[in-house]
Motif scaffolding. Structure first.
Motif, PDB file in Angstrom:
ATOM      1  N   TRP A 332     -35.226 -68.872 -10.291  1.00 17.68           N
ATOM      2  CA  TRP A 332     -34.488 -68.677 -11.535  1.00 17.68           C
ATOM      3  C   TRP A 332     -33.324 -67.708 -11.355  1.00 17.68           C
ATOM      4  CZ3 TRP A 332     -39.355 -66.614 -14.360  1.00 17.68           C
ATOM      5  CH2 TRP A 332     -40.353 -67.611 -14.393  1.00 17.68           C
ATOM      6  N   LEU A 333     -33.389 -66.887 -10.307  1.00 22.17           N
ATOM      7  CA  LEU A 333     -32.402 -65.814 -10.183  1.00 22.17           C
ATOM      8  C   LEU A 333     -31.037 -66.315  -9.780  1.00 22.17           C
ATOM      9  CD1 LEU A 333     -34.132 -62.690  -8.689  1.00 22.17           C
ATOM     10  CD2 LEU A 333     -33.002 -62.955 -10.861  1.00 22.17           C
ATOM     11  N   THR A 334     -30.670 -67.480 -10.306  1.00 22.55           N
ATOM     12  CA  THR A 334     -29.267 -67.867 -10.216  1.00 22.55           C
ATOM     13  C   THR A 334     -28.481 -67.133 -11.285  1.00 22.55           C
ATOM     14  OG1 THR A 334     -29.822 -69.758 -11.587  1.00 22.55           O
ATOM     15  CG2 THR A 334     -29.662 -70.137  -9.226  1.00 22.55           C
ATOM     16  N   HIS A 335     -29.132 -66.194 -11.930  1.00 26.37           N
ATOM     17  CA  HIS A 335     -28.486 -65.441 -13.015  1.00 26.37           C
ATOM     18  C   HIS A 335     -28.885 -63.979 -12.890  1.00 26.37           C
ATOM     19  CE1 HIS A 335     -27.633 -69.354 -14.744  1.00 26.37           C
ATOM     20  NE2 HIS A 335     -28.922 -69.641 -14.685  1.00 26.37           N
ATOM     21  N   ILE A 336     -28.234 -63.236 -12.014  1.00 30.00           N
ATOM     22  CA  ILE A 336     -28.657 -61.858 -11.774  1.00 30.00           C
ATOM     23  C   ILE A 336     -27.821 -60.852 -12.553  1.00 30.00           C
ATOM     24  CG2 ILE A 336     -27.224 -61.539  -9.708  1.00 30.00           C
ATOM     25  CD1 ILE A 336     -29.590 -59.954  -8.558  1.00 30.00           C
ATOM     26  N   VAL A 337     -26.532 -61.119 -12.720  1.00 28.85           N
ATOM     27  CA  VAL A 337     -25.670 -60.206 -13.465  1.00 28.85           C
ATOM     28  C   VAL A 337     -25.788 -60.543 -14.945  1.00 28.85           C
ATOM     29  CG1 VAL A 337     -23.296 -59.526 -13.912  1.00 28.85           C
ATOM     30  CG2 VAL A 337     -24.073 -59.836 -11.563  1.00 28.85           C
ATOM     31  N   THR A 338     -26.118 -59.545 -15.753  1.00 21.84           N
ATOM     32  CA  THR A 338     -26.292 -59.795 -17.182  1.00 21.84           C
ATOM     33  C   THR A 338     -25.171 -59.208 -18.039  1.00 21.84           C
ATOM     34  OG1 THR A 338     -27.685 -57.824 -17.360  1.00 21.84           O
ATOM     35  CG2 THR A 338     -28.802 -59.909 -16.988  1.00 21.84           C
ATOM     36  N   ASN A 339     -24.394 -58.268 -17.486  1.00 22.16           N
ATOM     37  CA  ASN A 339     -23.277 -57.672 -18.219  1.00 22.16           C
ATOM     38  C   ASN A 339     -22.016 -57.762 -17.375  1.00 22.16           C
ATOM     39  OD1 ASN A 339     -25.165 -56.782 -20.216  1.00 22.16           O
ATOM     40  ND2 ASN A 339     -25.581 -54.954 -19.017  1.00 22.16           N
ATOM     41  N   LEU A 340     -20.892 -58.008 -18.016  1.00 23.94           N
ATOM     42  CA  LEU A 340     -19.594 -58.091 -17.336  1.00 23.94           C
ATOM     43  C   LEU A 340     -18.611 -57.157 -18.018  1.00 23.94           C
ATOM     44  CD1 LEU A 340     -17.495 -59.503 -15.416  1.00 23.94           C
ATOM     45  CD2 LEU A 340     -17.122 -61.134 -17.281  1.00 23.94           C
ATOM     46  N   ILE A 341     -17.935 -56.336 -17.208  1.00 24.85           N
ATOM     47  CA  ILE A 341     -16.856 -55.480 -17.725  1.00 24.85           C
ATOM     48  C   ILE A 341     -15.521 -55.996 -17.177  1.00 24.85           C
ATOM     49  CG2 ILE A 341     -15.865 -53.169 -17.818  1.00 24.85           C
ATOM     50  CD1 ILE A 341     -18.659 -52.028 -17.403  1.00 24.85           C
ATOM     51  N   ILE A 342     -14.660 -56.446 -18.064  1.00 19.77           N
ATOM     52  CA  ILE A 342     -13.283 -56.803 -17.693  1.00 19.77           C
ATOM     53  C   ILE A 342     -12.484 -55.513 -17.798  1.00 19.77           C
ATOM     54  CG2 ILE A 342     -11.278 -58.215 -18.251  1.00 19.77           C
ATOM     55  CD1 ILE A 342     -13.191 -60.252 -19.516  1.00 19.77           C
ATOM     56  N   ASP A 343     -12.172 -54.942 -16.650  1.00 19.88           N
ATOM     57  CA  ASP A 343     -11.570 -53.608 -16.630  1.00 19.88           C
ATOM     58  C   ASP A 343     -10.060 -53.680 -16.863  1.00 19.88           C
ATOM     59  OD1 ASP A 343     -11.154 -50.733 -15.868  1.00 19.88           O
ATOM     60  OD2 ASP A 343     -13.214 -50.920 -15.175  1.00 19.88           O
ATOM     61  N   ASP A 344      -9.369 -52.624 -16.552  1.00 22.51           N
ATOM     62  CA  ASP A 344      -7.947 -52.446 -16.845  1.00 22.51           C
ATOM     63  C   ASP A 344      -7.101 -53.639 -16.380  1.00 22.51           C
ATOM     64  OD1 ASP A 344      -5.528 -51.363 -17.496  1.00 22.51           O
ATOM     65  OD2 ASP A 344      -5.678 -49.635 -16.158  1.00 22.51           O
TER      66      ASP A 344
END
Length: 904
Positions: A332-344
Motif C-alpha cells: 500500500w505504501l505507494t503513498h508515503i508523503v501525506t503533506n506537501l509544501i509549495i515553497d517560495d
C-alpha cells in the motif's frame, strides 16, 4: 566523600615511558572532567567511574587512577587516590531568598517584588523599570543595570544571532555574549542556577540583555509607544536549571495572559474561530504526516511541472516499492508523503529578475509563467493523481513577499497601503505594505481564496520584518495587527495547519506563541538547513537542541526544518528530527532518496484503505539535557538531546537520549543512566542502542551500585547514536490459594519466579518507542500461581515489535526411575526437512486480534550469555506488519492495533 571505580581491560601493561601511555591508552571519567556537573545540595558524596583502555601490546602492569581537584574552599589543588574522605556534617546552605544574594549592585531604578513560584525548590522575582517614551519616529531607549551575577562559574544564553533567529552562546566567569540575549542562566559555585528572562510583547517595549564589558548585565529596552513604558525582567534561582527556567516562563505566561494585549474585537474573532473552525481530526495528519517541501528539492525557479514530476518520482520510481522489497512496508505504501509544501516562488510578483527583497506581491493567484492555469488547477491535479496527499500548503511572507506588496499590482488596488522604511542591512530600504486598517480583511480574503483553490495550509515566513521596520510608529501600528490578523485567519480557514517561520523575535514569542488559549502552533525552531555548508550541520542540531530549552515552554510544536535524505549528514539530521517531537520534512531532489532512512523514520497505520504513513513522533519536546546546558559547542563533548515518550500512566514512559558528535574528531564518553529524562529512582531500565541494536543489562539509579549504571559510547566524526531506556515491568506470581499442606505450599512458592518484561517498541525505527500507545498491561493468566504471564501492547503503527523477557521458566526436571536395564541409545537427529520446532514455541504465544500469528512472523534471540529457557534473557521480535498482511486482517474504525504476548 568521593570514591572512584575503575575498569581495566585484561593483559596490560608495564610502561617504560609515560609517552607510551599517552599514545596508546585512554581514560574516560563519569562525571566527565572538563565539563560542569551540578551536585544536588542534599547529596553528600560523588561517585566517579573511570574506564581505562590501553593497547594489548603492553605487558601487564597494575594501573593507578588519581583524581586532581580543587574542590575545597581555598580552591587549592589536591590529589585523591581511591580513598574515602569524610562527608561534610551539613549540606551546602542555600542563601536566604533575597535578590541581593545573587545580583551584585543592581540598579535601584528597578522595582523588585518576590512572587510565588510554581516550580519546586525555586525562588522567583519580578523586576520592572520605566522606559522613556518614543518621540515621533524615534524609539525611547533606556539601559538599566542588573549588576554582576554573584559567584558563578559558567553562563549560558539564548541570543538573537540576527533578528529572526535564536541561538546558544556560552562562557565562563564574565558575562560577555556577542549578541543581545533574551534568556541568560548562570551556574553558581554553590550549584544553584540563576535564570534571567527579558519579557517583551506585552506592550510596545522590546527588552534584551547586553554586556557592558565589565561583567554587568544591562537591560536594554526600546519603547515604541508615545507614553512611558515598562521594562520587565523575571529572575529565578533554583537547584536545577530546568525548574528555574520553568519558573520564569510560567510567570511570563501569567503576565501575558493576564493583560489585555489583544483588542476586544480581535478576541471575539479569535473565540469564534476556536469554537467553529478548529477541527481536532486534522491534528493527526498535520503533526504526524511525512511532509515533502519543494525548497531545496526543486530550486527557486519553481513551476507546477516540477512539482508534478517530483511527486511522480516519489510514487512511480518507488520510495514505496523499494520499502516493500525491504519488507519494511506494505505494498500500500505507494503513498508515503501525506503533506506537501509549495515553497517560495509560486506567487505573482513584480520586478522580474531583481533581488527577492526588491520584488512585491501583485495578485493572490499563482504566477502565469510557472502555473499557467492557476493555483487551483495545480492543487486539483495533485489531489487527483496523488490521493495520498492529505494537505497542500503554500509559502508566503507575513507582509506578502520579501519586498512587501507591489504598489502597482491588483492587491494594492483592492486594499489600502502604506510605505514603510526598513532598517539598514540585508533588507534595508522602503517597501509597500497593506495598511493596518485593511490587514484583517486582506488576510480573510487571501485565505478564503487559497481554500477555494484547494490549499488547506500555509507556511508564513519572514515574520521578523515587523521588527526591522525602522520607525517606531510603524512598529507600533503593525506589530500586533499583523500577528492577530494572521492568527485569526489561519485558525478560521486552516484550523491548526499553519507554520510560523522566521518568527523568533521577542514580540512574537511572547505575544503569539506563549499563551495557551489556542491550539499549538507549528513554529520553525532555528535557522535554515544549508545542504552545501558542511560546517553548518552539527551546529544546526546544537542550536535546535538549546533553543528548545525555551521553545518547549511555548504553546508551539518546534520544527527543526527540512533536510535531505541523500546527503553526507542525512542520517545525522534524521536522528535529530526523529527524537525532536516535532514534524519531519524532506526536501530531496527527485530520485535522490535514501529509502532505508525514510523507512526508519516512518511506519504504516491500520487505517482503512489507503493506509496512512506517519512519523513516529514522541509526545514530548526534545531538548538539550540539563547536564549539558553549560557545555559550549567547542568543548569536544557529545551533544546530548533528551526526550520522553510518556504512557497513559504517570509511572510509565520510554526515555530517549540522542548523542551527536558535534566536534571535529572521534569521541568516546561514559553516559550515566541519570542523563536519561524521566528515569526514576527505584525503577529498573533496559537500554537499547540504535542503530546497533545492542541491549544493556538491567540498570537503575541506585546510588553506589556495585555495577555502575553507565554506558560506554564511541562516536566517529559525524557520528550519532540514539539510546532508549525502557522501564522493566515485573510479573510476580500471586500467593497460592491451594488447600495443600503447608510444606507443599512452601515448595510451590519456592518454585515461583518473577518474570521481567520490557516493551522495546518498533525495533528498526529511529524513535520506535513512540509507536507504543499508553502503558502495556501485564497480568497472570492463572491466579493459582502458575508462571503464565500475558502482556497486552497497543501500537499506533505497524512494524517489528520487540519484547524483552528476563528468562523463560525452566522446565521441571523429573527424576528418572532406577533400573538395571541398559538405556537405549538416543534417537538420531531428524533430517533437515523434518527439524523440530524451536524450543521457545513451547513457551511463547503471540495473538493479533485474538488470533495466533503465523510462526514465521516471530523470532527469538538470546540477549544474555545463557541459552533461552535456561535463565538467559531474550528478545522476542514480532513482525506485526507481516502478520497483519498474511492473516488478511482489516482495520475497523480505530487506528490502533493490540498485540497479546503470552509467556509460559
Amino acid at each position: 566523600m568521593a570514591s572512584i571505580d575503575h575498569v581495566v581491560k585484561a593483559s596490560q601493561l608495564k610502561f617504560v615511558r609515560v609517552a607510551q601511555m599517552l599514545l596508546f591508552s585512554n581514560a574516560l571519567c563519569d562525571p566527565p572532567l572538563g565539563q560542569t556537573t551540578v551536585i544536588p545540595v542534599d547529596q553528600h558524596a560523588v561517585q566517579f567511574t573511570v574506564l581505562l583502555e590501553s593497547s594489548t601490546s603492553f605487558p601487564e602492569q597494575n594501573w593507578e587512577a588519581v583524581l586532581w581537584h580543587n574542590g575545597h574552599e581555598d580552591q587549592s589543588w589536591n590529589e585523591l587516590i581511591f580513598k574515602q574522605l569524610e562527608s561534610p556534617d551539613q549540606p551546602p546552605q542555600i542563601p536566604p531568598p533575597r535578590l541581593e544574594n545573587y545580583l551584585q549592585n543592581y540598579s535601584r531604578d528597578f522595582s523588585v517584588n518576590q512572587v510565588e513560584s510554581e516550580t519546586p525548590n525555586t525562588q522567583l522575582w519580578s523586576l520592572t523599570s520605566s522606559v522613556e517614551a518614543a518621540e515621533g519616529k524615534v524609539s525611547g531607549i533606556t539601559d538599566t543595570s542588573l549588576g554582576i551575577p554573584r559567584s558563578f562559574t559558567r553562563w549560558f544564553s539564548l541570543v538573537r544571532i540576527w533578528s529572526p533567529w535564536l541561538a546558544p552562546r556560552h562562557g565562563e566567569r564574565q558575562f560577555s555574549p556577542t549578541e543581545p540575549a533574551i534568556v541568560s542562566s548562570f551556574l553558581r559555585m554553590d550549584g544553584l542556577h540563576l535564570v534571567l528572562l527579558a519579557v517583551s510583547g506585552v506592550d510596545d517595549v522590546l527588552t534584551e540583555f547586553r554586556p557592558d564589558g565589565h561583567g554587568n548585565v544591562i537591560v536594554h529596552s526600546k519603547n515604541d509607544s508615545t507614553e512611558e513604558g515598562q521594562a520587565r525582567v523575571l529572575a529565578a534561582v533554583g537547584t536545577r536549571f530546568n525548574t528555574a527556567l520553568a519558573a520564569v516562563m510560567y510567570q511570563a505566561r501569567k503576565i501575558v495572559m493576564g493583560l489585555d494585549t489583544m483588542s476586544e474585537s480581535n478576541k471575539k474573532e479569535m473565540q469564534r474561530a476556536l469554537e467553529k473552525d478548529v477541527k481536532a481530526e486534522y491534528m493527526y495528519n498535520w503533526y504526524d504526516g511525512l511532509t515533502y517541501c519543494t525548497w531545496n528539492a526543486l530550486g527557486q525557479n519553481l513551476d507546477e511541472q516540477k512539482i508534478f514530476n517530483a511527486l511522480n518520482v516519489l510514487k512511480d520510481k518507488g520510495i514505496e516499492g523499494t520499502l516493500e522489497a525491504l519488507s519494511i512496508a506494505f505494498a500500500w505504501l505507494t503513498h508515503i508523503v501525506t503533506n506537501l509544501i509549495i515553497d517560495d516562488n509560486w506567487q505573482s510578483l513584480d520586478h522580474q529578475g531583481e533581488s527577492q527583497f526588491q520584488r512585491g506581491w501583485t495578485d493572490f493567484d499563482a504566477n502565469k509563467d510557472g502555473f499557467p492555469s492557476g493555483l487551483k488547477h495545480t492543487a486539483t491535479r495533485i489531489r487527483e493523481q496523488h490521493p495520498n496527499i492529505q494537505h497542500i500548503a503554500v509559502w508566503h511572507a507575513l507582509l506578502g513577499y520579501w519586498g512587501g506588496v507591489s504598489p502597482t499590482g491588483n492587491i494594492a488596488k483592492n486594499y489600502k497601503t502604506r510605505t514603510v522604511r526598513k532598517a539598514e542591512g540585508l533588507v534595508g530600504g522602503e517597501m509597500t505594505v497593506i495598511h493596518e486598517d485593511d490587514v484583517p480583511r486582506m488576510y480573510d480574503d487571501f485565505y478564503k481564496f487559497l481554500l477555494d483553490s484547494g490549499i488547506d495550509s500555509v507556511k508564513t515566513d519572514a515574520q521578523f520584518f515587523l521588527d526591522v521596520m525602522d520607525d517606531a510608529d510603524d512598529r507600533r501600528r503593525f506589530m500586533k495587527t499583523y500577528q492577530d490578523a494572521w492568527t485569526i485567519s489561519s485558525l478560521r480557514y486552516f484550523s491548526i495547519k499553519a507554520i510560523s517561520c522566521m518568527s523568533q523575535i521577542p514580540q512574537i514569542l511572547f505575544h503569539t506563541q506563549l499563551a495557551t488559549d489556542k491550539p499549538r502552533l507549528m513554529v520553525r525552531n532555528s535557522d535554515d538547513f544549508f545542504p552545501d555548508v558542511p560546517s553548518s550541520h552539527p551546529f544546526h542540531i546544537f542550536a535546535n537542541a538549546h533553543t528548545s530549552l525555551l521553545t518547549s515552554h511555548l504553546n508551539v510544536l518546534p520544527d527543526w526544518d527540512m533536510f535531505q535524505t541523500s546527503h553526507p549528514y542525512s542520517s545525522y539530521h534524521a536522528a535529530a528530527r526523529a527524537i525532536s517531537g516535532g514534524p519531519i520534512y524532506i526536501t530531496d531532489t527527485p530520485g535522490e532518496h535514501s529509502l532505508p532512512l525514510i523507512a526508519s523514520m516512518t511506519a504504516t497505520t491500520i487505517s482503512p484503505t489507503p493506509p496512512k504513513t506517519i512519523i513516529l513522533r514522541p509526545n514530548n519536546i526534545a531538548k538539550c539535557i540539563e547536564q549539558s546546558v553549560y557545555t559550549p559547542y567547542q568543548a569536544r563533548h557529545f551533544l546530548q538531546i533528551g526526550n520522553y515518550h510518556s504512557g497513559s500512566t504517570a509511572s510509565y514512559g520510554a526515555s530517549l537520549l540522542g548523542m551527536f558528535n558535534v566536534s571535529e574528531q572521534a569521541l568516546t564518553e561514559l553516559i550515566p543512566l541519570a542523563h536519561f529524562p524521566g528515569v526514576k529512582p527505584g525503577e529498573r531500565y533496559l537500554v537499547r542502542a540504535h542503530p546497533s541494536g545492542d541491549i544493556s543489562s538491567p540498570l537503575s539509579l541506585d546510588a553506589f551500585d556495585p555495577v555502575p549504571s553507565v554506558l560506554n559510547v564511541a562516536l566517529d566524526l559525524k557520528g550519532w547514536n540514539i539510546l532508549t531506556a525502557y522501564p522493566i515491568l515485573s510479573a510476580t506470581p500471586p500467593p497460592s490459594t491451594s488447600t495443600s499442606s503447608a510444606e507443599k505450599k512452601k515448595k510451590e512458592e519456592k518454585k515461583k519466579k518473577t518474570i521481567e518484561l520490557a516493551v522495546l517498541g518498533l525495533l528498526h525505527k529511529l524513535s520506535g518507542a513512540a509507536a507504543v500507545v499508553g502503558t502495556p498491561k501485564v497480568e497472570h493468566l492463572n491466579p493459582t500461581g502458575s508462571e503464565n504471564v500475558k502482556m497486552i501492547i497497543t501500537l499506533k503503527a505497524l512494524g517489528v515489535l520487540g519484547v524483552w523477557v528476563s528468562s523463560l521458566p525452566e522446565p521441571e526436571q523429573k527424576p528418572e526411575p532406577q533400573s538395571d536395564v541398559p538405556k537405549a541409545p538416543p534417537p538420531p537427529p531428524p533430517p533437515p526437512q523434518q527439524q523440530t520446532p524451536p524450543e521457545w514455541q513451547n513457551h511463547i504465544l503471540v495473538l493479533l486480534r485474538g488470533r495466533v500469528v503465523p510462526v514465521s512472523t516471530v523470532s527469538v534471540s538470546v540477549v544474555g550469555g545463557k541459552k533461552a529457557g535456561k535463565g538467559g534473557s531474550m528478545l522476542i521480535e514480532i513482525d506485526v506488519e507481516r502478520a497483519w498482511r498474511e492473516m488478511g486482517l482489516v482495520a475497523g474504525w480505530g487506528r490502533e492495533v493490540e498485540i497479546e504476548v503470552i509467556v509460559s
